[in-house]
Structures are given as structure tokens and as C-alpha cells.
Motif scaffolding. Structure first.
Motif, PDB file in Angstrom:
ATOM      1  N   SER A 158      19.375   5.175  23.546  1.00 21.26           N
ATOM      2  CA  SER A 158      19.502   4.279  24.691  1.00 21.26           C
ATOM      3  C   SER A 158      19.670   5.077  25.981  1.00 21.26           C
ATOM      4  CB  SER A 158      20.721   3.356  24.524  1.00 21.26           C
ATOM      5  OG  SER A 158      20.640   2.603  23.331  1.00 21.26           O
ATOM      6  N   LEU A 159      19.107   4.556  27.042  1.00 16.05           N
ATOM      7  CA  LEU A 159      19.240   5.145  28.370  1.00 16.05           C
ATOM      8  C   LEU A 159      19.710   4.060  29.325  1.00 16.05           C
ATOM      9  CD1 LEU A 159      18.546   7.617  30.350  1.00 16.05           C
ATOM     10  CD2 LEU A 159      16.467   6.315  30.842  1.00 16.05           C
ATOM     11  N   ARG A 160      20.776   4.334  30.071  1.00 17.57           N
ATOM     12  CA  ARG A 160      21.201   3.413  31.123  1.00 17.57           C
ATOM     13  C   ARG A 160      20.673   3.937  32.452  1.00 17.57           C
ATOM     14  NH1 ARG A 160      27.380   1.822  31.384  1.00 17.57           N
ATOM     15  NH2 ARG A 160      27.577   4.069  31.795  1.00 17.57           N
ATOM     16  N   LEU A 161      19.744   3.192  33.018  1.00 12.92           N
ATOM     17  CA  LEU A 161      19.086   3.579  34.263  1.00 12.92           C
ATOM     18  C   LEU A 161      19.671   2.756  35.403  1.00 12.92           C
ATOM     19  CD1 LEU A 161      16.779   5.195  35.656  1.00 12.92           C
ATOM     20  CD2 LEU A 161      15.263   3.276  35.095  1.00 12.92           C
ATOM     21  N   TRP A 162      20.227   3.435  36.401  1.00 12.64           N
ATOM     22  CA  TRP A 162      20.803   2.775  37.565  1.00 12.64           C
ATOM     23  C   TRP A 162      19.790   2.811  38.699  1.00 12.64           C
ATOM     24  CZ3 TRP A 162      25.884   0.822  37.596  1.00 12.64           C
ATOM     25  CH2 TRP A 162      26.664   1.142  36.475  1.00 12.64           C
ATOM     26  N   LEU A 163      19.396   1.638  39.176  1.00 15.28           N
ATOM     27  CA  LEU A 163      18.453   1.515  40.281  1.00 15.28           C
ATOM     28  C   LEU A 163      19.099   0.674  41.373  1.00 15.28           C
ATOM     29  CD1 LEU A 163      15.169   0.804  38.273  1.00 15.28           C
ATOM     30  CD2 LEU A 163      15.890   2.979  39.278  1.00 15.28           C
ATOM     31  N   ASP A 164      19.386   1.324  42.505  1.00 18.17           N
ATOM     32  CA  ASP A 164      19.994   0.622  43.638  1.00 18.17           C
ATOM     33  C   ASP A 164      21.249  -0.132  43.213  1.00 18.17           C
ATOM     34  OD1 ASP A 164      20.185   0.020  46.277  1.00 18.17           O
ATOM     35  OD2 ASP A 164      18.671  -1.563  46.278  1.00 18.17           O
ATOM     36  N   ASN A 165      22.124   0.588  42.485  1.00 17.36           N
ATOM     37  CA  ASN A 165      23.431   0.085  42.048  1.00 17.36           C
ATOM     38  C   ASN A 165      23.363  -0.973  40.940  1.00 17.36           C
ATOM     39  OD1 ASN A 165      25.304   1.569  43.778  1.00 17.36           O
ATOM     40  ND2 ASN A 165      24.390   0.421  45.470  1.00 17.36           N
ATOM     41  N   GLN A 166      22.178  -1.210  40.394  1.00 19.79           N
ATOM     42  CA  GLN A 166      22.053  -2.145  39.273  1.00 19.79           C
ATOM     43  C   GLN A 166      21.727  -1.374  38.006  1.00 19.79           C
ATOM     44  OE1 GLN A 166      19.249  -5.305  39.847  1.00 19.79           O
ATOM     45  NE2 GLN A 166      19.642  -6.246  37.862  1.00 19.79           N
ATOM     46  N   ALA A 172      14.900   2.062  22.616  1.00 15.50           N
ATOM     47  CA  ALA A 172      13.665   2.667  22.114  1.00 15.50           C
ATOM     48  C   ALA A 172      12.506   1.687  22.248  1.00 15.50           C
ATOM     49  CB  ALA A 172      13.843   3.094  20.659  1.00 15.50           C
ATOM     50  N   GLY A 173      11.402   2.157  22.810  1.00  9.52           N
ATOM     51  CA  GLY A 173      10.234   1.316  23.029  1.00  9.52           C
ATOM     52  C   GLY A 173      10.145   0.746  24.426  1.00  9.52           C
ATOM     53  N   ASP A 174      11.262   0.747  25.172  1.00  5.86           N
ATOM     54  CA  ASP A 174      11.243   0.278  26.555  1.00  5.86           C
ATOM     55  C   ASP A 174      10.671   1.359  27.470  1.00  5.86           C
ATOM     56  OD1 ASP A 174      12.446  -2.062  25.745  1.00  5.86           O
ATOM     57  OD2 ASP A 174      14.480  -1.444  26.329  1.00  5.86           O
ATOM     58  N   ASP A 187      22.315   7.700  32.673  1.00  8.73           N
ATOM     59  CA  ASP A 187      23.255   8.275  31.727  1.00  8.73           C
ATOM     60  C   ASP A 187      23.009   7.691  30.344  1.00  8.73           C
ATOM     61  OD1 ASP A 187      24.267   5.722  31.975  1.00  8.73           O
ATOM     62  OD2 ASP A 187      26.298   6.320  32.484  1.00  8.73           O
ATOM     63  N   ASN A 188      23.710   8.263  29.374  1.00  8.68           N
ATOM     64  CA  ASN A 188      23.664   7.759  28.005  1.00  8.68           C
ATOM     65  C   ASN A 188      25.076   7.305  27.645  1.00  8.68           C
ATOM     66  OD1 ASN A 188      23.480   7.246  25.286  1.00  8.68           O
ATOM     67  ND2 ASN A 188      23.011   9.336  24.676  1.00  8.68           N
TER      68      ASN A 188
END
Length: 210
Positions: A158-166, A172-174, A187-188
Motif C-alpha cells: 500500500s502507498l499513501r499518496l498526499w496530494l494538496d493535503n488530501q 496493489a493494482g491502483d 508514505d507507507n
């Protein structure tokens, strides 16, 4: 802070020595690129928004950079971020092809991230990497902005992607794509390592935001 922490005994000595070698090589690379560009530490600090002390510590292997810090340095020094990677065996280097066993690596022990360059070493408009993020790994504590685009595909974990504070939790697959001018970091947050294909486009005129 160098992010390595205390050792627990002699069994950790090889890992500590390896980390020291990584830090030393990165520091020497930053210093040589800065000198080649005819820039002072103050010049690089102004271009990146980093402090003089941080740059000095990096060059003297007293600190381990985050991905964000290396991206800022790559923009300021006008080189691909892959310039900071461990070099491959010259006998295995090809101009247009990267073999699996010849990938250049960047181990950011403090951040818990390993980046493998999937594109050749020559400067170009496109950078392609495979990232391995250990549990708790991150790109750094601050958002980054620059021109160009970024895209990626989650191979596993899993990857947590922060875009403009969201925050966006990707599995997997996303996949994703966004303009790099959007404030971003990642972050992970899980207890399982994640593997991500990461793509960056970066124009030569790029400069750090702010």
C-alpha cells in the motif's frame, strides 16, 4: 540527525558500515556536483530552500537526505535524481537498455526507501523507478512542488499518496498521475513493504517552489 540510531551490538556492524558508505558516497556526489556547477553552499541553499547547515551536513555525511531533499538538490544542480544512485559496473552499462541485474540503487536508510533506476543514466525528460517502501517509509516530512508530471503503479502493498493535503490510500493494482506542481508527498502507513513503479517528467527549466 543521521537517522541510523543506536547499534545493538557487533552483529549490526556490517549494516552500520554499509550505511556509512552510502552516506559518504552521497555526500561526495553532492559536493562534486555543486563544485562542478560553480555554486557555493549558500547558492544551493537559496535554490533549494534548505539550510546551509543541512547541505553542509549532507556533504560531510553527517545527515541522510529524504527523497524530497534529493529532488530539490537535483533541480538546483540540474541533474537527474539518479545521479545520486550507486553506479553500475561499466561493463554492464548500455545507452538505451537497463538490465535487471544492472539497475543503479539509491538506499535511503533513514527514510526506509530503496529506489532502483529503470532508465539509463543519460539525462532525459523521463525518469522511471521501482520504489520499495519499508513499513513506515516516507518521502519526507514536507510537501514538494515542481513542474512536470508524476505517475505510478502499485505493484504490491500500500502507498499513501498526499496530494494538496488530501490523503489517498492506494493498493496493489491502483495507479495515479498528477501535475508535479500539486503539493505532494507519500508514505507507507502499513506493516507490509510496498513496491511501486514511479514515473517523473522534469523539464530543464524546473525550479523548486517557494
Amino acid at each position: 540527525m543521521d537517522g541510523r540510531g543506536e547499534t545493538n551490538g557487533p552483529k549490526d556492524a556490517p549494516a552500520i558500515e554499509a550505511n556509512d558508505a552510502v552516506d559518504q558516497r552521497l555526500g561526495e556526489t553532492v559536493r562534486l556536483l555543486r563544485q562542478r556547477a560553480g555554486l557555493s553552499i549558500q547558492d544551493v541553499a537559496t535554490k533549494t530552500g534548505l539550510s546551509n547547515g543541512m547541505i553542509s551536513q549532507l556533504e560531510r555525511a553527517r545527515a541522510m537526505p529524504s527523497i524530497r531533499t534529493l529532488r530539490l538538490l537535483s533541480i538546483a544542480l540540474d541533474v537527474p535524481i539518479s545521479y545520486f544512485f550507486e553506479t553500475s559496473d561499466p561493463a554492464d552499462v548500455q545507452r538505451y537498455i537497463v538490465r535487471k541485474n544492472s539497475r543503479r540503487l539509491l538506499r535511503l536508510t533513514a527514510s526506509g526507501v530503496v529506489k532502483e533506476a529503470l532508465t539509463p543514466a543519460d539525462k532525459g525528460q523521463l525518469e522511471l523507478y521501482e520504489l520499495t517502501l519499508n513499513p513506515g517509509a516516507s518521502s519526507g516530512t514536507d510537501f514538494l512542488q515542481h513542474t512536470g508530471e508524476k505517475a505510478g503503479y502499485i505493484l504490491s502493498g500500500s502507498l499513501r499518496l498526499w496530494l494538496d493535503n488530501q490523503a489517498h490510500l492506494l493498493e496493489a493494482g491502483d495507479s495515479f498521475r498528477f501535475p508535479s506542481i500539486v503539493p505532494h508527498m507519500f508514505d507507507n502507513p502499513t506493516q507490509q513493504a510496498a513496491r511501486v513503479i514511479w514515473v517523473t517528467t522534469l523539464r530543464q527549466t524546473d525550479s523548486p517552489a517557494g
